[in-house]
Design an enzyme around this catalytic site. Structure first.
Site, PDB file in Angstrom:
ATOM      1  N   HIS A  53       0.075  20.471 -41.728  1.00 59.07           N
ATOM      2  CA  HIS A  53       0.577  21.829 -42.212  1.00 59.07           C
ATOM      3  C   HIS A  53      -0.090  22.251 -43.522  1.00 59.07           C
ATOM      4  O   HIS A  53      -0.952  21.361 -44.057  1.00 59.07           O
ATOM      5  CB  HIS A  53       2.318  21.646 -42.496  1.00 59.07           C
TER       6      HIS A  53
HETATM    7  P1  TYD Z   1       7.323  17.056 -43.906  1.00 60.32           P
HETATM    8  O1  TYD Z   1       6.732  17.634 -45.025  1.00 60.32           O
HETATM    9  O2  TYD Z   1       6.914  17.714 -42.524  1.00 60.32           O
HETATM   10  O3  TYD Z   1       6.504  15.683 -43.694  1.00 60.32           O
HETATM   11  P2  TYD Z   1       4.814  15.235 -44.048  1.00 60.32           P
HETATM   12  O4  TYD Z   1       4.694  15.226 -45.563  1.00 60.32           O
HETATM   13  O5  TYD Z   1       4.639  14.154 -43.225  1.00 60.32           O
HETATM   14  O6  TYD Z   1       4.191  16.621 -43.721  1.00 60.32           O
HETATM   15  O7  TYD Z   1       8.586  16.584 -43.844  1.00 60.32           O
HETATM   16  C1  TYD Z   1       9.251  15.918 -42.885  1.00 60.32           C
HETATM   17  C2  TYD Z   1      10.811  16.142 -42.902  1.00 60.32           C
HETATM   18  O8  TYD Z   1      11.306  16.045 -44.150  1.00 60.32           O
HETATM   19  C3  TYD Z   1      10.902  17.666 -42.529  1.00 60.32           C
HETATM   20  O9  TYD Z   1      12.127  17.741 -41.498  1.00 60.32           O
HETATM   21  C4  TYD Z   1      11.526  18.431 -43.682  1.00 60.32           C
HETATM   22  C5  TYD Z   1      11.948  17.222 -44.529  1.00 60.32           C
HETATM   23  N1  TYD Z   1      11.888  17.239 -46.068  1.00 60.32           N
HETATM   24  C6  TYD Z   1      12.778  17.652 -46.772  1.00 60.32           C
HETATM   25  O10 TYD Z   1      14.152  17.732 -46.411  1.00 60.32           O
HETATM   26  N2  TYD Z   1      12.730  17.810 -47.996  1.00 60.32           N
HETATM   27  C7  TYD Z   1      11.554  17.550 -48.672  1.00 60.32           C
HETATM   28  O11 TYD Z   1      11.244  17.808 -50.026  1.00 60.32           O
HETATM   29  C8  TYD Z   1      10.294  17.246 -47.630  1.00 60.32           C
HETATM   30  C9  TYD Z   1       8.923  16.926 -48.342  1.00 60.32           C
HETATM   31  C10 TYD Z   1      10.736  17.307 -46.537  1.00 60.32           C
END
Ligand code: TYD
Length: 141
Positions: A53
């Protein structure tokens, strides 16, 4: 002068003595944004990928506080890859950059320091949307 519109490795302070090492961050002086949130990724199964993303507003510093992993970034024009494996180095990622994280070693911990509180509205999760938005900007990498 350092150009903090671009992704780059930032060397963090490392205080060394006979008891070991200590590294810290302090908004404004050691990192180029005000720190609003921290989260960490760990226990990543072998072969799994994180990220996938970009963000509209959020700036970020990624640190391998343990183990190692790769960060692959794109501005929609080109790609660069970084291997993070030093707890005293951070990869600064400004807004508008697609990122994937992979090749996590066993026991790796990715500490993420970010400039915004969590909101799903700040994410661009569709790569085609990201490509479209990136064509409205000049290359960043
Ligand atoms: P995501 O940012 O997509 O993970 P990655 O770092 O692998 O891209 O986040 C994964 C899940 O966690 C998504 O459902 C959103 C949630 N999340 C939160 O609730 N709070 C946060 O601070 C973060 C970073 C993610």
């Amino acid at each position: 002068m350092t150009d903090f519109t671009k992704p780059q490795i930032i060397q963090l302070p490392k205080i060394h003595d006979l008891r070991g090492n200590l590294t810290f961050v302090q908004g404004g002086s050691t990192i180029p944004f005000e720190l609003k949130r921290a989260y960490w990724i760990y226990d990543v199964p072998a072969g799994e990928e994180r990220g996938g993303h970009s963000h509209h507003e959020m700036s970020q510093l990624l640190i391998a506080v343990g183990g190692s992993f790769d960060v692959n970034i794109s501005d929609g024009y080109s790609w660069r890859s970084f291997t993070l494996n030093r707890p005293f180095e951070g990869l600064f990622i400004p807004p508008g950059i697609w990122r994937t994280l992979d090749n996590f070693s066993s026991g790796a911990v990715c500490l993420s320091l970010v400039s915004n509180e969590f909101t799903e509205d700040d994410y661009v999760r569709d790569y085609e949307d990201f490509k479209r938005l990136s064509q409205l900007r000049e290359p960043i990498l």
